[in-house]
Write a protein that holds these residues in place. Structure first.
Motif, short mmCIF file in Angstrom:
data_model
loop_
_atom_site.label_atom_id
_atom_site.label_comp_id
_atom_site.label_asym_id
_atom_site.label_seq_id
_atom_site.Cartn_x
_atom_site.Cartn_y
_atom_site.Cartn_z
N ILE A 60 85.79 -32.94 -62.41
CA ILE A 60 84.69 -32.32 -63.17
C ILE A 60 83.88 -31.38 -62.27
O ILE A 60 83.95 -31.47 -61.05
N THR A 61 83.14 -30.49 -62.92
CA THR A 61 82.17 -29.64 -62.23
C THR A 61 80.83 -29.91 -62.88
O THR A 61 80.71 -29.89 -64.10
N THR A 62 79.80 -30.17 -62.06
CA THR A 62 78.48 -30.44 -62.61
C THR A 62 77.74 -29.14 -62.87
O THR A 62 78.16 -28.07 -62.43
N ILE A 63 76.59 -29.24 -63.55
CA ILE A 63 75.81 -28.05 -63.81
C ILE A 63 75.22 -27.48 -62.52
O ILE A 63 74.84 -26.33 -62.47
N GLY A 64 75.20 -28.28 -61.47
CA GLY A 64 74.73 -27.81 -60.16
C GLY A 64 75.84 -27.25 -59.30
O GLY A 64 75.60 -26.79 -58.19
N GLY A 65 77.09 -27.31 -59.78
CA GLY A 65 78.20 -26.74 -59.04
C GLY A 65 78.96 -27.73 -58.18
O GLY A 65 79.85 -27.34 -57.42
N ILE A 66 78.65 -29.00 -58.26
CA ILE A 66 79.34 -30.02 -57.47
C ILE A 66 80.65 -30.36 -58.17
O ILE A 66 80.68 -30.61 -59.37
N VAL A 67 81.73 -30.35 -57.39
CA VAL A 67 83.06 -30.66 -57.93
C VAL A 67 83.47 -32.02 -57.40
O VAL A 67 83.30 -32.32 -56.22
N GLY A 68 84.00 -32.87 -58.28
CA GLY A 68 84.43 -34.19 -57.85
C GLY A 68 85.38 -34.82 -58.83
O GLY A 68 85.61 -34.33 -59.92
N LYS A 69 85.94 -35.94 -58.40
CA LYS A 69 86.89 -36.69 -59.21
C LYS A 69 86.20 -37.97 -59.68
O LYS A 69 85.59 -38.67 -58.88
N ILE A 70 86.30 -38.28 -60.96
CA ILE A 70 85.62 -39.45 -61.53
C ILE A 70 86.29 -40.73 -61.05
O ILE A 70 87.50 -40.89 -61.12
N VAL A 71 85.45 -41.67 -60.55
CA VAL A 71 85.93 -42.96 -60.07
C VAL A 71 85.58 -44.06 -61.07
O VAL A 71 86.38 -44.95 -61.33
N THR A 72 84.36 -43.99 -61.63
CA THR A 72 83.89 -45.01 -62.57
C THR A 72 83.15 -44.33 -63.71
O THR A 72 82.40 -43.38 -63.50
N VAL A 73 83.37 -44.82 -64.92
CA VAL A 73 82.65 -44.32 -66.10
C VAL A 73 81.83 -45.45 -66.68
O VAL A 73 82.35 -46.53 -66.98
N LYS A 74 80.51 -45.21 -66.80
CA LYS A 74 79.59 -46.17 -67.41
C LYS A 74 79.06 -45.54 -68.69
O LYS A 74 79.30 -44.36 -68.93
N PRO A 75 78.33 -46.26 -69.51
CA PRO A 75 77.85 -45.68 -70.79
C PRO A 75 77.04 -44.40 -70.63
O PRO A 75 77.24 -43.46 -71.38
N ASP A 76 76.12 -44.36 -69.67
CA ASP A 76 75.28 -43.17 -69.51
C ASP A 76 75.53 -42.41 -68.22
O ASP A 76 75.02 -41.30 -68.05
N THR A 77 76.26 -42.97 -67.29
CA THR A 77 76.47 -42.34 -65.99
C THR A 77 77.95 -42.37 -65.61
O THR A 77 78.75 -43.10 -66.21
N ILE A 78 78.28 -41.56 -64.58
CA ILE A 78 79.61 -41.58 -63.98
C ILE A 78 79.45 -41.60 -62.47
O ILE A 78 78.42 -41.18 -61.94
N VAL A 79 80.45 -42.11 -61.78
CA VAL A 79 80.47 -42.07 -60.32
C VAL A 79 81.64 -41.18 -59.94
O VAL A 79 82.76 -41.35 -60.43
#
Length: 129
Positions: free
Chosen positions: A45-64
């Motif tokens: 994913i790419t965040t609105i701030g431009g940080i690129v990363g791979k999702i490790v954990t998905v929670k109801p309201d957040t991701i790691v």
């Protein structure tokens, strides 16, 4: 008659405003929410701030996400996700293409080099009238 025509014009103006501005914005919001709801482990994913990363954990309201091979992990809210995949701007892409073209031109052109013992030609001064 004058009052009825102005009411009709207001209704038409509101309809145009709705179909040109409000409806497309609601459509974009629904698509973004659907994309955020469909995030899963392993997505890049790419965040609105431009940080690129791979999702490790998905929670109801957040991701790691992991942002590098050093296993740096960050917890983000889902609304901070801009796009899935690596987002790149057109200007960066076009700059890279321009640089590649310049490199190709440099490789094909042979520029004769001046010998080191030859002095550089003096610059001509502009004559003032």
């Amino acid at each position: 008659m004058e009052g009825a025509s102005s009411i009709i014009m207001l209704v038409v103006l509101f309809a145009v405003f709705y179909f040109m501005l409000i409806r497309p914005e609601n459509k974009r919001k629904k698509q973004a929410q659907a994309m955020r709801d469909s995030l899963k482990k392993g997505d890049t994913i790419t965040t609105i701030g431009g940080i690129v990363g791979k999702i490790v954990t998905v929670k109801p309201d957040t991701i790691v996400i992991e942002t590098s091979d050093d296993r740096v992990r960050m917890e983000l809210t889902k609304w901070a996700v801009s796009t899935t995949g690596v987002q790149s701007s057109d200007t960066q892409t076009s700059k890279k293409k321009d640089e590649e073209k310049k490199d190709e031109v440099k490789e094909t052109e042979e520029i004769p080099e001046k010998p080191a013992d030859e002095p550089a030609a003096p610059a001509e001064e502009e004559k003032k009238d």
